[in-house]
Design a protein around this motif. Sequence first.
Motif, PDB file in Angstrom:
ATOM      1  N   CYS A 200       0.877  -1.162   0.000  1.00 13.84           N
ATOM      2  CA  CYS A 200       0.000   0.000   0.000  1.00 13.84           C
ATOM      3  C   CYS A 200       0.917   1.216   0.000  1.00 13.84           C
ATOM      4  CB  CYS A 200      -0.925   0.006   1.210  1.00 13.84           C
ATOM      5  SG  CYS A 200      -2.121   1.365   1.214  1.00 13.84           S
ATOM      6  N   HIS A 201       0.992   1.892  -1.131  1.00 11.59           N
ATOM      7  CA  HIS A 201       1.950   2.982  -1.300  1.00 11.59           C
ATOM      8  C   HIS A 201       1.264   4.339  -1.269  1.00 11.59           C
ATOM      9  CE1 HIS A 201       5.309   0.360  -2.213  1.00 11.59           C
ATOM     10  NE2 HIS A 201       4.582  -0.284  -3.105  1.00 11.59           N
ATOM     11  N   ASP A 202       1.778   5.216  -0.435  1.00  8.96           N
ATOM     12  CA  ASP A 202       1.342   6.611  -0.421  1.00  8.96           C
ATOM     13  C   ASP A 202      -0.179   6.717  -0.308  1.00  8.96           C
ATOM     14  OD1 ASP A 202       1.493   9.331  -0.484  1.00  8.96           O
ATOM     15  OD2 ASP A 202       2.040   9.504  -2.599  1.00  8.96           O
ATOM     16  N   ALA A 203      -0.763   5.875   0.529  1.00  8.09           N
ATOM     17  CA  ALA A 203      -2.224   5.871   0.642  1.00  8.09           C
ATOM     18  C   ALA A 203      -2.715   5.429   2.010  1.00  8.09           C
ATOM     19  CB  ALA A 203      -2.830   4.950  -0.423  1.00  8.09           C
ATOM     20  N   ALA A 222       1.366 -14.175   1.786  1.00  8.60           N
ATOM     21  CA  ALA A 222       1.642 -15.608   1.797  1.00  8.60           C
ATOM     22  C   ALA A 222       2.861 -15.904   2.662  1.00  8.60           C
ATOM     23  CB  ALA A 222       1.886 -16.098   0.371  1.00  8.60           C
ATOM     24  N   PRO A 223       2.963 -17.113   3.220  1.00  9.46           N
ATOM     25  CA  PRO A 223       4.180 -17.480   3.945  1.00  9.46           C
ATOM     26  C   PRO A 223       5.416 -17.279   3.070  1.00  9.46           C
ATOM     27  CG  PRO A 223       2.473 -19.120   4.292  1.00  9.46           C
ATOM     28  CD  PRO A 223       1.953 -18.189   3.240  1.00  9.46           C
ATOM     29  N   GLY A 224       6.403 -16.614   3.623  1.00  9.39           N
ATOM     30  CA  GLY A 224       7.586 -16.281   2.846  1.00  9.39           C
ATOM     31  C   GLY A 224       7.470 -14.972   2.101  1.00  9.39           C
ATOM     32  N   GLY A 225       6.342 -14.256   2.265  1.00 15.57           N
ATOM     33  CA  GLY A 225       6.123 -13.022   1.538  1.00 15.57           C
ATOM     34  C   GLY A 225       6.473 -11.783   2.337  1.00 15.57           C
ATOM     35  N   VAL A 226       6.200 -10.629   1.742  1.00 12.43           N
ATOM     36  CA  VAL A 226       6.580  -9.336   2.309  1.00 12.43           C
ATOM     37  C   VAL A 226       5.405  -8.367   2.206  1.00 12.43           C
ATOM     38  CG1 VAL A 226       8.116  -7.332   2.059  1.00 12.43           C
ATOM     39  CG2 VAL A 226       9.017  -9.634   1.724  1.00 12.43           C
ATOM     40  N   LEU A 227       5.199  -7.607   3.269  1.00 12.74           N
ATOM     41  CA  LEU A 227       4.270  -6.484   3.272  1.00 12.74           C
ATOM     42  C   LEU A 227       5.078  -5.194   3.220  1.00 12.74           C
ATOM     43  CD1 LEU A 227       1.552  -5.004   3.718  1.00 12.74           C
ATOM     44  CD2 LEU A 227       1.909  -5.309   6.184  1.00 12.74           C
ATOM     45  N   SER A 228       4.746  -4.310   2.265  1.00  8.12           N
ATOM     46  CA  SER A 228       5.413  -3.014   2.130  1.00  8.12           C
ATOM     47  C   SER A 228       4.373  -1.908   2.216  1.00  8.12           C
ATOM     48  CB  SER A 228       6.133  -2.914   0.783  1.00  8.12           C
ATOM     49  OG  SER A 228       7.115  -3.909   0.643  1.00  8.12           O
ATOM     50  N   VAL A 229       4.605  -0.952   3.104  1.00  8.01           N
ATOM     51  CA  VAL A 229       3.714   0.201   3.240  1.00  8.01           C
ATOM     52  C   VAL A 229       4.586   1.446   3.228  1.00  8.01           C
ATOM     53  CG1 VAL A 229       1.947   1.339   4.629  1.00  8.01           C
ATOM     54  CG2 VAL A 229       2.093  -1.167   4.612  1.00  8.01           C
ATOM     55  N   SER A 230       4.354   2.331   2.264  1.00 11.13           N
ATOM     56  CA  SER A 230       5.210   3.500   2.144  1.00 11.13           C
ATOM     57  C   SER A 230       4.461   4.780   2.480  1.00 11.13           C
ATOM     58  CB  SER A 230       5.785   3.600   0.725  1.00 11.13           C
ATOM     59  OG  SER A 230       4.785   3.945  -0.205  1.00 11.13           O
ATOM     60  N   HIS A 231       5.211   5.777   2.877  1.00  9.52           N
ATOM     61  CA  HIS A 231       4.769   7.145   3.098  1.00  9.52           C
ATOM     62  C   HIS A 231       3.730   7.256   4.220  1.00  9.52           C
ATOM     63  CE1 HIS A 231       5.213  11.253   1.856  1.00  9.52           C
ATOM     64  NE2 HIS A 231       3.917  11.439   1.778  1.00  9.52           N
ATOM     65  N   LEU A 232       4.188   6.972   5.422  1.00  8.61           N
ATOM     66  CA  LEU A 232       3.371   7.163   6.616  1.00  8.61           C
ATOM     67  C   LEU A 232       3.764   8.502   7.234  1.00  8.61           C
ATOM     68  CD1 LEU A 232       3.795   3.562   8.089  1.00  8.61           C
ATOM     69  CD2 LEU A 232       1.836   4.450   6.800  1.00  8.61           C
ATOM     70  N   HIS A 233       2.862   9.463   7.193  1.00  8.91           N
ATOM     71  CA  HIS A 233       3.187  10.829   7.613  1.00  8.91           C
ATOM     72  C   HIS A 233       3.519  10.926   9.108  1.00  8.91           C
ATOM     73  CE1 HIS A 233       0.766  12.623   4.036  1.00  8.91           C
ATOM     74  NE2 HIS A 233       2.042  12.499   3.741  1.00  8.91           N
ATOM     75  N   ASN A 234       4.496  11.764   9.408  1.00  6.79           N
ATOM     76  CA  ASN A 234       4.926  12.039  10.778  1.00  6.79           C
ATOM     77  C   ASN A 234       4.187  13.270  11.304  1.00  6.79           C
ATOM     78  OD1 ASN A 234       6.290  12.469  13.173  1.00  6.79           O
ATOM     79  ND2 ASN A 234       8.217  13.093  12.187  1.00  6.79           N
ATOM     80  N   ALA A 235       3.417  13.101  12.364  1.00  7.64           N
ATOM     81  CA  ALA A 235       2.663  14.224  12.931  1.00  7.64           C
ATOM     82  C   ALA A 235       3.577  15.297  13.505  1.00  7.64           C
ATOM     83  CB  ALA A 235       1.707  13.717  14.008  1.00  7.64           C
ATOM     84  N   VAL A 237       6.407  16.428  12.114  1.00  6.71           N
ATOM     85  CA  VAL A 237       7.271  17.062  11.123  1.00  6.71           C
ATOM     86  C   VAL A 237       7.149  18.578  11.211  1.00  6.71           C
ATOM     87  CG1 VAL A 237       5.530  16.988   9.272  1.00  6.71           C
ATOM     88  CG2 VAL A 237       7.958  17.059   8.695  1.00  6.71           C
ATOM     89  N   SER A 238       8.287  19.231  11.084  1.00  9.59           N
ATOM     90  CA  SER A 238       8.281  20.696  11.147  1.00  9.59           C
ATOM     91  C   SER A 238       7.546  21.252   9.933  1.00  9.59           C
ATOM     92  CB  SER A 238       9.711  21.230  11.185  1.00  9.59           C
ATOM     93  OG  SER A 238      10.441  20.779  10.068  1.00  9.59           O
ATOM     94  N   GLY A 239       6.703  22.234  10.169  1.00  9.93           N
ATOM     95  CA  GLY A 239       5.920  22.817   9.093  1.00  9.93           C
ATOM     96  C   GLY A 239       4.590  22.151   8.873  1.00  9.93           C
ATOM     97  N   GLY A 240       4.369  21.005   9.521  1.00 16.70           N
ATOM     98  CA  GLY A 240       3.088  20.323   9.399  1.00 16.70           C
ATOM     99  C   GLY A 240       3.107  19.245   8.335  1.00 16.70           C
ATOM    100  N   ALA A 241       2.423  18.151   8.590  1.00 18.42           N
ATOM    101  CA  ALA A 241       2.366  17.027   7.662  1.00 18.42           C
ATOM    102  C   ALA A 241       1.507  17.376   6.455  1.00 18.42           C
ATOM    103  CB  ALA A 241       1.804  15.792   8.367  1.00 18.42           C
ATOM    104  N   MET A 242       1.829  16.757   5.311  1.00 15.32           N
ATOM    105  CA  MET A 242       1.091  16.993   4.065  1.00 15.32           C
ATOM    106  C   MET A 242      -0.086  16.020   3.943  1.00 15.32           C
ATOM    107  SD  MET A 242       2.728  19.469   2.502  1.00 15.32           S
ATOM    108  CE  MET A 242       2.325  19.357   0.777  1.00 15.32           C
ATOM    109  N   GLY A 243      -0.809  15.840   5.027  1.00 17.27           N
ATOM    110  CA  GLY A 243      -1.941  14.928   5.028  1.00 17.27           C
ATOM    111  C   GLY A 243      -2.121  14.324   6.398  1.00 17.27           C
TER     112      GLY A 243
END
Length: 399
Positions: A200-203, A222-235, A237-243
């Motif tokens: 699940c990327h950027d969502a 599946a067994p032996g598989g990988v879960l990848s999740v990208s772009h988890l916003h940091n609350a 972050v200086s200047g405020g998160a973009m979402g």
Amino acid sequence: MTYRSPVTGRPLVADTPHSLAAVGERWPVVDGIPYLRTDSEGLVAVALDHLDAGCPDDALVALLTDQDAWWTGPATDLGELKQLVRERDTLSLRAAMGLLRMGPVADYFAHRWSDPTYLAGLALVEAHWRQPGTGFELACGIGHYLRELAARGVACVGADVVFSKCWLAKHWVAPAAEYVVFDAAALWPIETRKFYLVACHDAFYFLPDQPRIAGLLREAVAPGGVLSVSHLHNAAVSGGAMGPARAGTEWATLFPDAVVYDERELRRALLAADSPVATAWSDDPAIEAWSIVEADGVEADGVEADGVEADGVEADGVEADGVEADGVEANGGAARALTSGLVMPVVDAVLQPNPLLDGEAPRWPSDRYRAEYGEAATWLADSGDAARNRRVLDLPARW
């Protein structure tokens, strides 16, 4: 592929070439894409009426009016949608998005091939690559990641809540993938399937009921598989998160066993052809967003799963007992160097100058795009490998 009802969980079977059904319910399949969105009963009925009457293009026009629940941009125009359907075999991707009136979202999709968030996602997946035979992406958009995966032999399923995004993906970006439209907040129609790469990327940050969805993503691995999740916003972050954002401690609760990366590190490793170094959840205001992987190195029944074996025997550089093998550990802890693979164009790619460059000067599609991506844009540097920093791109044929 077998689907289940997003309402009852019952198996859906094809009752006609253009619909799926279970007792008391029926769903349209338009242009080969099942439409299983639970909060759009009226649109489901309209599409089925057109399909049953032998008017598939009218059903397609109806579903192309659908939008995200948060959409505040202009409504689609029926005349423009009919033109889009009529000319779909000759229009460019950008012209198609224009007729869909996607506004700033069209800028984002048209230029995602070189945006820093996208490159960090590619680096994340490549760093923990295990030769997956199958892949699933939730909130796949118009198929940018699916295109790269399919080009490397991965049989992919993409899911999104908006029909037009999956339709654009199928016709312009990643035609080899399979697509299904459903709402992540409802029952998942693919819940009986397992995949060796789930993403699940950027969502993920804007999805509802995130603990439940994180669990469903894990269950799809599946067994032996990988879960990848990208772009988890940091609350923090200086200047405020973009979402929508969470503190690092909150993300850690959702992904307690994950390998965590600062997205800046993923981009650094991509540009340097290096291995990215993992970090820890924190409230560091310099971190805009994190990306994570969770990996299962053990096949429960001892059968090899896409390069991972449960008996501890090395398979394609990964050992099931967690012992490092060629820089990769079966628990996902160590990352491979980003020398090639997903982060670089395929061998036969026809590379073109990045359309965001006007000579050496940037050509921003909007002030909003520049504000969000300008500071981290890798293609602004005129040194280094042009394909690696995305000064040249492998764009779709009808971009």
